[in-house]
Design a protein around this motif. Structure first.
Motif, PDB file in Angstrom:
ATOM      1  N   THR A  85      38.136  50.730  44.544  1.00  0.00           N
ATOM      2  CA  THR A  85      37.198  51.371  43.616  1.00  0.00           C
ATOM      3  C   THR A  85      35.776  50.843  43.732  1.00  0.00           C
ATOM      4  OG1 THR A  85      37.595  49.769  41.840  1.00  0.00           O
ATOM      5  CG2 THR A  85      39.041  51.727  41.926  1.00  0.00           C
ATOM      6  N   GLY A  86      35.632  49.638  44.272  1.00  0.00           N
ATOM      7  CA  GLY A  86      34.304  49.030  44.338  1.00  0.00           C
ATOM      8  C   GLY A  86      33.825  48.553  42.984  1.00  0.00           C
ATOM      9  N   GLN A  87      34.746  48.389  42.049  1.00  0.00           N
ATOM     10  CA  GLN A  87      34.370  47.960  40.703  1.00  0.00           C
ATOM     11  C   GLN A  87      35.219  46.771  40.263  1.00  0.00           C
ATOM     12  OE1 GLN A  87      34.811  51.415  38.237  1.00  0.00           O
ATOM     13  NE2 GLN A  87      32.932  52.341  39.004  1.00  0.00           N
ATOM     14  N   THR A  88      34.556  45.837  39.582  1.00  0.00           N
ATOM     15  CA  THR A  88      35.250  44.697  38.995  1.00  0.00           C
ATOM     16  C   THR A  88      34.541  44.312  37.707  1.00  0.00           C
ATOM     17  OG1 THR A  88      35.947  42.401  39.275  1.00  0.00           O
ATOM     18  CG2 THR A  88      33.904  43.040  40.370  1.00  0.00           C
ATOM     19  N   ARG A  89      35.301  43.862  36.745  1.00  0.00           N
ATOM     20  CA  ARG A  89      34.682  43.399  35.507  1.00  0.00           C
ATOM     21  C   ARG A  89      34.355  41.919  35.587  1.00  0.00           C
ATOM     22  NH1 ARG A  89      40.203  44.020  32.134  1.00  0.00           N
ATOM     23  NH2 ARG A  89      40.981  41.932  32.439  1.00  0.00           N
ATOM     24  N   TYR A  90      34.726  41.278  36.691  1.00  0.00           N
ATOM     25  CA  TYR A  90      34.515  39.841  36.814  1.00  0.00           C
ATOM     26  C   TYR A  90      33.234  39.477  37.540  1.00  0.00           C
ATOM     27  CZ  TYR A  90      39.194  40.026  35.083  1.00  0.00           C
ATOM     28  OH  TYR A  90      40.288  40.316  34.308  1.00  0.00           O
ATOM     29  N   GLY A  91      32.329  40.428  37.694  1.00  0.00           N
ATOM     30  CA  GLY A  91      31.013  40.122  38.231  1.00  0.00           C
ATOM     31  C   GLY A  91      30.171  39.412  37.187  1.00  0.00           C
ATOM     32  N   ASN A  92      30.391  39.770  35.925  1.00  0.00           N
ATOM     33  CA  ASN A  92      29.649  39.155  34.824  1.00  0.00           C
ATOM     34  C   ASN A  92      30.545  38.323  33.929  1.00  0.00           C
ATOM     35  OD1 ASN A  92      27.159  40.406  35.520  1.00  0.00           O
ATOM     36  ND2 ASN A  92      27.888  42.304  34.595  1.00  0.00           N
ATOM     37  N   ASP A  93      31.775  38.762  33.756  1.00  0.00           N
ATOM     38  CA  ASP A  93      32.714  38.044  32.887  1.00  0.00           C
ATOM     39  C   ASP A  93      33.462  36.988  33.693  1.00  0.00           C
ATOM     40  OD1 ASP A  93      31.974  39.771  30.873  1.00  0.00           O
ATOM     41  OD2 ASP A  93      33.697  41.092  31.149  1.00  0.00           O
ATOM     42  N   VAL A  94      33.593  35.822  33.112  1.00  0.00           N
ATOM     43  CA  VAL A  94      34.306  34.735  33.768  1.00  0.00           C
ATOM     44  C   VAL A  94      35.806  34.954  33.592  1.00  0.00           C
ATOM     45  CG1 VAL A  94      34.726  32.236  33.749  1.00  0.00           C
ATOM     46  CG2 VAL A  94      32.406  33.119  33.388  1.00  0.00           C
TER      47      VAL A  94
END
Length: 142
Positions: free
Chosen positions: A72-81
């Motif tokens: 998908t090219g998406q992750t929520r862990y780019g900003n969230d630890v």
């Protein structure tokens, strides 16, 4: 005038672990801090699967998320630890915290994932002791 930045030197000098993996999850970069955290040398880690540091019981969940991110090219862990268990070369359990960044090929597809990793094993243990002590005090007051 800004001097040319040596990115390899920068990545190896960081205090946090830097791990880069290709689309299939093979390790392509491993800095000195990753060696300090996990115990594996750069030569031992390069080319290996992330299973090297992911506990057996976490692997299915890890790979499900990894491949979804690659697709998908998406992750929520780019900003969230993300805080997860990991394993050291000598099989001792670790608690790590990390964020990720996605690297893209010229065609726009995700080609690699970079993880910035910190060992939080000691801090996690201290927090667990504090929570247990708080629960003990609250029970005593009840």
């Amino acid at each position: 005038m800004q001097a040319e930045l040596d990115y390899q030197q920068l990545l190896h000098a960081l205090g946090d672990g830097v791990i880069v993996c290709d689309a299939k999850g093979a390790i392509t970069f491993w800095n000195a801090a990753a060696t300090r955290i996990f115990g594996f040398t750069e030569n031992e880690a390069i080319g290996q699967s992330l299973d090297l540091i992911v506990p057996q019981r976490q692997r299915q969940r890890h790979w499900d998320g990894y491949y979804k991110t690659m697709a998908t090219g998406q992750t929520r862990y780019g900003n969230d630890v993300l805080r997860v268990p990991a394993i050291h070369k000598d099989d001792k359990p670790l608690s790590i915290a990390f964020t990720v960044a996605l690297l893209h090929a010229p065609n726009g597809e995700v080609s690699s994932i970079v993880a910035l990793v910190r060992d939080e094993t000691e801090r996690w243990g201290e927090e667990r002791k504090l929570r247990a002590r708080l629960a003990q005090l609250e029970t005593a007051q009840a």
